[in-house]
Write an enzyme that holds these catalytic residues in place. Structure first.
Site, PDB file in Angstrom:
ATOM      1  N   ALA A   1       0.877  -1.173   0.000  1.00 61.78           N
ATOM      2  CA  ALA A   1       0.000   0.000   0.000  1.00 61.78           C
ATOM      3  C   ALA A   1       0.909   1.217   0.000  1.00 61.78           C
ATOM      4  O   ALA A   1       2.055   1.135   0.459  1.00 61.78           O
ATOM      5  CB  ALA A   1      -0.884   0.010   1.235  1.00 61.78           C
TER       6      ALA A   1
ATOM      7  N   TYR B   1      -2.694   0.578  10.484  1.00 65.29           N
ATOM      8  CA  TYR B   1      -2.794  -0.484   9.463  1.00 65.29           C
ATOM      9  C   TYR B   1      -3.808  -0.097   8.381  1.00 65.29           C
ATOM     10  O   TYR B   1      -3.739  -0.558   7.239  1.00 65.29           O
ATOM     11  CB  TYR B   1      -3.150  -1.818  10.111  1.00 65.29           C
ATOM     12  CG  TYR B   1      -2.672  -3.012   9.315  1.00 65.29           C
ATOM     13  CD1 TYR B   1      -1.313  -3.194   9.056  1.00 65.29           C
ATOM     14  CD2 TYR B   1      -3.566  -3.944   8.801  1.00 65.29           C
ATOM     15  CE1 TYR B   1      -0.866  -4.278   8.309  1.00 65.29           C
ATOM     16  CE2 TYR B   1      -3.130  -5.036   8.062  1.00 65.29           C
ATOM     17  CZ  TYR B   1      -1.782  -5.192   7.823  1.00 65.29           C
ATOM     18  OH  TYR B   1      -1.340  -6.262   7.091  1.00 65.29           O
TER      19      TYR B   1
ATOM     20  N   LYS C   1      -6.647  -6.769   3.723  1.00 64.47           N
ATOM     21  CA  LYS C   1      -6.495  -8.113   4.313  1.00 64.47           C
ATOM     22  C   LYS C   1      -7.866  -8.760   4.566  1.00 64.47           C
ATOM     23  O   LYS C   1      -8.012  -9.980   4.451  1.00 64.47           O
ATOM     24  CB  LYS C   1      -5.695  -8.051   5.620  1.00 64.47           C
ATOM     25  CG  LYS C   1      -4.222  -7.725   5.439  1.00 64.47           C
ATOM     26  CD  LYS C   1      -3.488  -8.757   4.593  1.00 64.47           C
ATOM     27  CE  LYS C   1      -1.996  -8.540   4.595  1.00 64.47           C
ATOM     28  NZ  LYS C   1      -1.314  -9.295   3.538  1.00 64.47           N
TER      29      LYS C   1
ATOM     30  N   LEU D   1      10.630  -5.689   5.548  1.00 62.85           N
ATOM     31  CA  LEU D   1      10.582  -4.488   4.707  1.00 62.85           C
ATOM     32  C   LEU D   1       9.162  -3.919   4.664  1.00 62.85           C
ATOM     33  O   LEU D   1       8.945  -2.719   4.851  1.00 62.85           O
ATOM     34  CB  LEU D   1      11.045  -4.867   3.295  1.00 62.85           C
ATOM     35  CG  LEU D   1      11.533  -3.776   2.380  1.00 62.85           C
ATOM     36  CD1 LEU D   1      12.764  -3.098   2.997  1.00 62.85           C
ATOM     37  CD2 LEU D   1      11.893  -4.381   1.015  1.00 62.85           C
TER      38      LEU D   1
END
Ligand SMILES: NC(=O)c1ccc[n+]([C@@H]2O[C@H](COP(=O)([O-])OP(=O)(O)OC[C@H]3O[C@@H](n4cnc5c(N)ncnc54)[C@H](O)[C@@H]3O)[C@@H](O)[C@H]2O)c1
Length: 259
Positions: free
Chosen positions: A100, A160, A167, A199
């Site tokens: 994202a 998030y 998700k 990462l």
């Protein structure tokens, strides 16, 4: 000893190794130990270099290494065509990919842009559907797909944001794909992994706080490792889990059960 896993010489495609911290690399190591043949896909040349170094360092021989950008249908098609021509049967695919834009993980979810929302969905959720469609013709002996999810799919986890919604979509896609593919003896499951410094995790602003909270409060009082995610992925890929499909399996020190 009887071979409980039945993974020897199975052709498994591992998507998403960017470096040695990647969950996909933990998965690759577990699969390798169980005797599977590993086929890797990578997105950028930088990842290819890292992957080649890792394979050399860990003395793992890849059966195939193929470029694949999951934002492009053509790239997915080409990759699986190439993999399928060299390996007439694919037994499993590990989808360990998400992305994202950093600006969509900052501030309020309310401010998510239309383009940022669809980009996160496209890369992190739709890609599983596209990959499943491209791999299916080669999964003629049945098989197993595993995707990587996170608790932010079902709970609000600070920072998030748009990835949590992607998700949620990924987990729902796991169930719909499981329903479609079960008649071909192809199973589709996801691992909901605890927080691990990678990462991709760098993009989540509150990541250190998340790690600390899990260490302090989870039933096991510690964070999980990519090796633990790798081992459960192996279990979910193997003969041991042959009766399980459409499930989200938590590898998170039990953190998800807390009220
Ligand atoms: N690290 C965590 O705390 C954590 C927790 C739960 C779930 N996950 C999930 O695990 C998976 C792997 O992430 P990671 O933490 O190992 O980070 P990572 O950065 O090592 O791996 C992410 C991978 O996605 C790949 N990718 C991104 N966009 C792509 C594209 N368009 N085409 C092809 N590949 C693309 C990257 O090249 C990279 O290899 C992701 O789905 C992530 O959401 C991570």
């Amino acid at each position: 000893m009887e071979d409980l896993l039945q993974m020897k010489d199975k052709n498994i495609v591992v998507m998403g190794v960017a470096n040695k911290r990647s969950l996909a690399w933990g998965v690759a190591q577990s699969l390798h130990q169980a005797g599977a043949n590993l086929i890797f896909t990578y997105r950028k040349d930088r990842s290819l270099k890292k992957l080649e170094q890792l394979l050399e360092e860990f003395q793992i021989e890849a059966k195939e290494v193929v470029q694949c950008d999951v934002n492009e249908d053509e790239s997915i098609q080409q990759a699986f065509q190439q993999i399928g021509e060299a390996n007439p049967v694919i037994h499993g695919v590990v989808h360990s990919i998400a992305f994202a834009h950093a600006e969509d993980l900052k501030g309020d979810f309310l401010d998510t842009s239309r383009s940022g929302f669809s980009f996160a969905q496209d890369t992190s959720a739709y890609s599983l559907v596209a990959v499943a469609k491209a791999a299916k013709p080669f999964m003629t002996e049945g098989g197993s797909f595993i995707a990587m999810s996170y608790l932010g799919a079902e709970r609000v986890v600070e920072g998030y944001n748009v990835m949590g919604v992607a998700k949620a979509s990924l987990e729902a896609s796991v169930r719909y794909l499981a329903a479609d593919l079960g008649k071909h003896d192809i199973r589709v499951n996801a691992i909901s992994a605890g927080a691990i410094r990678t990462l991709a995790a760098k993009g989540v602003p509150s990541f250190n706080e998340i790690l600390r909270k899990i260490e302090e409060t989870s039933p096991l009082r510690r964070n999980v490792t990519k090796e633990e995610v790798g081992d459960m992925t192996l279990a979910m890929m193997s003969h041991l889990s042959r009766g399980v499909t459409g499930e989200i399996v938590y590898v998170d020190s039990g953190y998800n059960i807390l009220g």
